[in-house]
Design an enzyme around this catalytic site. Structure first.
Site, PDB file in Angstrom:
ATOM      1  N   ASP A   1      22.187  43.316  43.153  1.00  0.00           N
ATOM      2  CA  ASP A   1      23.176  44.326  42.676  1.00  0.00           C
ATOM      3  C   ASP A   1      24.185  44.242  43.491  1.00  0.00           C
ATOM      4  O   ASP A   1      24.116  44.689  44.767  1.00  0.00           O
ATOM      5  CB  ASP A   1      22.627  45.634  42.722  1.00  0.00           C
ATOM      6  CG  ASP A   1      23.624  46.674  42.216  1.00  0.00           C
ATOM      7  OD1 ASP A   1      24.573  46.434  41.867  1.00  0.00           O
ATOM      8  OD2 ASP A   1      23.231  47.765  42.188  1.00  0.00           O
TER       9      ASP A   1
ATOM     10  N   ALA B   1      30.381  38.799  37.313  1.00  0.00           N
ATOM     11  CA  ALA B   1      31.981  39.524  37.004  1.00  0.00           C
ATOM     12  C   ALA B   1      31.287  40.422  35.802  1.00  0.00           C
ATOM     13  O   ALA B   1      30.593  39.931  34.977  1.00  0.00           O
ATOM     14  CB  ALA B   1      32.868  38.554  36.662  1.00  0.00           C
TER      15      ALA B   1
ATOM     16  N   THR C   1      33.150  40.573  32.460  1.00  0.00           N
ATOM     17  CA  THR C   1      34.054  40.064  31.829  1.00  0.00           C
ATOM     18  C   THR C   1      34.234  40.234  30.372  1.00  0.00           C
ATOM     19  O   THR C   1      35.003  39.710  29.764  1.00  0.00           O
ATOM     20  CB  THR C   1      33.643  38.250  31.677  1.00  0.00           C
ATOM     21  OG1 THR C   1      32.383  38.498  31.034  1.00  0.00           O
ATOM     22  CG2 THR C   1      33.535  37.840  33.056  1.00  0.00           C
TER      23      THR C   1
ATOM     24  N   THR D   1      40.558  34.907  37.815  1.00  0.00           N
ATOM     25  CA  THR D   1      41.237  34.878  36.531  1.00  0.00           C
ATOM     26  C   THR D   1      42.717  34.743  36.080  1.00  0.00           C
ATOM     27  O   THR D   1      43.198  35.403  37.248  1.00  0.00           O
ATOM     28  CB  THR D   1      40.648  35.815  35.544  1.00  0.00           C
ATOM     29  OG1 THR D   1      41.039  35.878  34.280  1.00  0.00           O
ATOM     30  CG2 THR D   1      41.037  37.219  36.261  1.00  0.00           C
ATOM     31  N   ASP D   2      43.085  34.075  35.082  1.00  0.00           N
ATOM     32  CA  ASP D   2      44.525  34.193  34.921  1.00  0.00           C
ATOM     33  C   ASP D   2      45.083  35.606  34.524  1.00  0.00           C
ATOM     34  O   ASP D   2      46.461  35.730  34.513  1.00  0.00           O
ATOM     35  CB  ASP D   2      44.817  33.356  33.706  1.00  0.00           C
ATOM     36  CG  ASP D   2      44.031  33.626  32.482  1.00  0.00           C
ATOM     37  OD1 ASP D   2      42.845  33.734  32.579  1.00  0.00           O
ATOM     38  OD2 ASP D   2      44.624  33.939  31.358  1.00  0.00           O
TER      39      ASP D   2
ATOM     40  N   TYR E   1      40.968  44.789  32.683  1.00  0.00           N
ATOM     41  CA  TYR E   1      40.053  43.278  33.402  1.00  0.00           C
ATOM     42  C   TYR E   1      40.854  42.771  34.603  1.00  0.00           C
ATOM     43  O   TYR E   1      40.465  42.447  35.483  1.00  0.00           O
ATOM     44  CB  TYR E   1      39.714  42.706  32.384  1.00  0.00           C
ATOM     45  CG  TYR E   1      39.240  41.192  32.639  1.00  0.00           C
ATOM     46  CD1 TYR E   1      37.814  41.125  33.411  1.00  0.00           C
ATOM     47  CD2 TYR E   1      39.895  40.035  32.434  1.00  0.00           C
ATOM     48  CE1 TYR E   1      37.331  40.067  33.720  1.00  0.00           C
ATOM     49  CE2 TYR E   1      39.205  38.633  33.078  1.00  0.00           C
ATOM     50  CZ  TYR E   1      38.358  39.039  33.545  1.00  0.00           C
ATOM     51  OH  TYR E   1      37.761  37.697  33.954  1.00  0.00           O
TER      52      TYR E   1
ATOM     53  N   TRP F   1      40.279  30.384  29.953  1.00  0.00           N
ATOM     54  CA  TRP F   1      39.765  29.902  28.825  1.00  0.00           C
ATOM     55  C   TRP F   1      38.401  29.134  28.873  1.00  0.00           C
ATOM     56  O   TRP F   1      38.263  27.732  28.464  1.00  0.00           O
ATOM     57  CB  TRP F   1      40.873  28.888  28.248  1.00  0.00           C
ATOM     58  CG  TRP F   1      42.128  29.757  27.801  1.00  0.00           C
ATOM     59  CD1 TRP F   1      42.675  30.774  28.199  1.00  0.00           C
ATOM     60  CD2 TRP F   1      43.095  29.338  26.582  1.00  0.00           C
ATOM     61  NE1 TRP F   1      43.762  31.205  27.743  1.00  0.00           N
ATOM     62  CE2 TRP F   1      43.995  30.176  26.548  1.00  0.00           C
ATOM     63  CE3 TRP F   1      42.976  28.314  25.903  1.00  0.00           C
ATOM     64  CZ2 TRP F   1      45.134  30.203  25.697  1.00  0.00           C
ATOM     65  CZ3 TRP F   1      44.235  28.261  24.761  1.00  0.00           C
ATOM     66  CH2 TRP F   1      45.105  29.181  24.896  1.00  0.00           C
TER      67      TRP F   1
END
Length: 302
Positions: free
Chosen positions: A52, A74, A76, A115-116, A139, A164
């Protein structure tokens, strides 16, 4: 970090590393774990049930004895995060902070997958790694907070932003297009969002190259080269699968309203990889072709 621990964590090219991969039940870990093992590294793969990341004590215990932690854990669910930002924050930000502290405590290096979505999505040229972050979604905010936590709490780190993603280890755009191709005569796919379709196999290979090259700590972009739209991506899936691409019709983002705003532009620059003499991922279309060839053969891509 002690000198001995630092030397151990940086010895990837000389000797096997003891690697902890979190998020082992996810799509990226599905391809990353076997590649690390094939390269001779000793890998511990922890799923959510095993570790965890929101528990600091569990992170200290789990990271102990490892040279490197790759955090692929994550939250997501981009749309769900709009109403569950606290839940997403606990994993994407607090979890990253807990692992970063544990890495520093153990003298381990850390790879944080990002991430982008940390960018505003409004650029007209590829985002450099040092472009100001300005997330427009819950997010994106939680992942940006995770980046800050890792930078602040673990000096010996790599942050790798991707976008992507598709792969064999979970639901994704490619598998969705193939399923819908068997259910509908035509599909409407947005043509006003640009990005870089990236295979989890290619990202896993890049992460291995980054680690074994002993690249400098910092931020890198782990996406394929080239760019397209979701519509172009869908047409390519059809073409590579021997289906008629004209069945895929272009539409706009406004026609498919979602709770979380989607970036209109998600193309990321690979210049920091080039500077570190780490070869970026190749063209997105080549990666897609290899992925679909292995699907046709009934075998995961190796």
């Amino acid at each position: 970090m002690t000198s001995a621990a630092s030397d151990s964590a940086r010895g990837a090219a000389a000797e096997p590393l003891r690697v902890l991969v979190t998020g082992a039940g996810g799509m990226l870990a599905h391809d990353l774990v076997p590649r690390l093992r094939a390269a001779g590294h000793q890998v511990t793969a922890f799923s959510r049930a095993d570790l965890d990341v929101t528990d600091p004590a569990e992170c200290i215990a789990g990271v102990a004895g490892h040279d490197l932690v790759i955090n692929a854990a994550a939250h997501t669910a981009v749309d769900a995060a709009e109403t569950e930002e606290g839940v997403a924050f606990s994993v994407n930000a607090v979890g990253a902070a807990n692992l970063a502290r544990a890495c520093t405590h153990a003298g381990a290096r850390m790879v944080q997958i990002s991430t982008d979505y940390v960018f505003d999505g409004m650029a007209t040229e590829p985002y450099a790694v040092d472009h100001p972050i300005a997330p427009h979604s819950a997010y994106g905010r939680t992942k940006a907070a995770g980046e800050w936590a890792v930078q602040a709490l673990c000096a010996d780190h790599w942050i790798v932003r991707t976008a992507w993603l598709y792969g064999h280890g979970g639901p994704n755009f490619v598998s969705t297009m193939l399923r819908l191709a068997g259910e509908r005569e035509t599909l409407s796919v947005v043509d006003d969002q640009r990005g870089q379709p990236t295979s989890t196999v290619d990202l896993a290979d890049l992460l291995l190259r980054l680690v074994e090259a002993d690249a400098p700590s910092g931020t890198y972009h782990g996406t394929s080269s080239g760019e397209t739209t979701w519509w172009g991506f869908a047409r390519a899936v059809f073409e590579e699968s021997g289906l008629d691409p004209e069945r895929v019709q272009p539409t706009t983002t406004d026609a498919f309203p979602r709770p979380a705003p989607r970036p209109a532009y998600s193309v990321l620059s690979h210049s920091s990889l080039v500077t570190a003499t780490v070869t970026p991922i190749g063209d997105w279309r080549s990666g897609l072709s290899a992925h679909l060839q292995h699907i046709k053969g009934g075998q995961p891509r190796t």
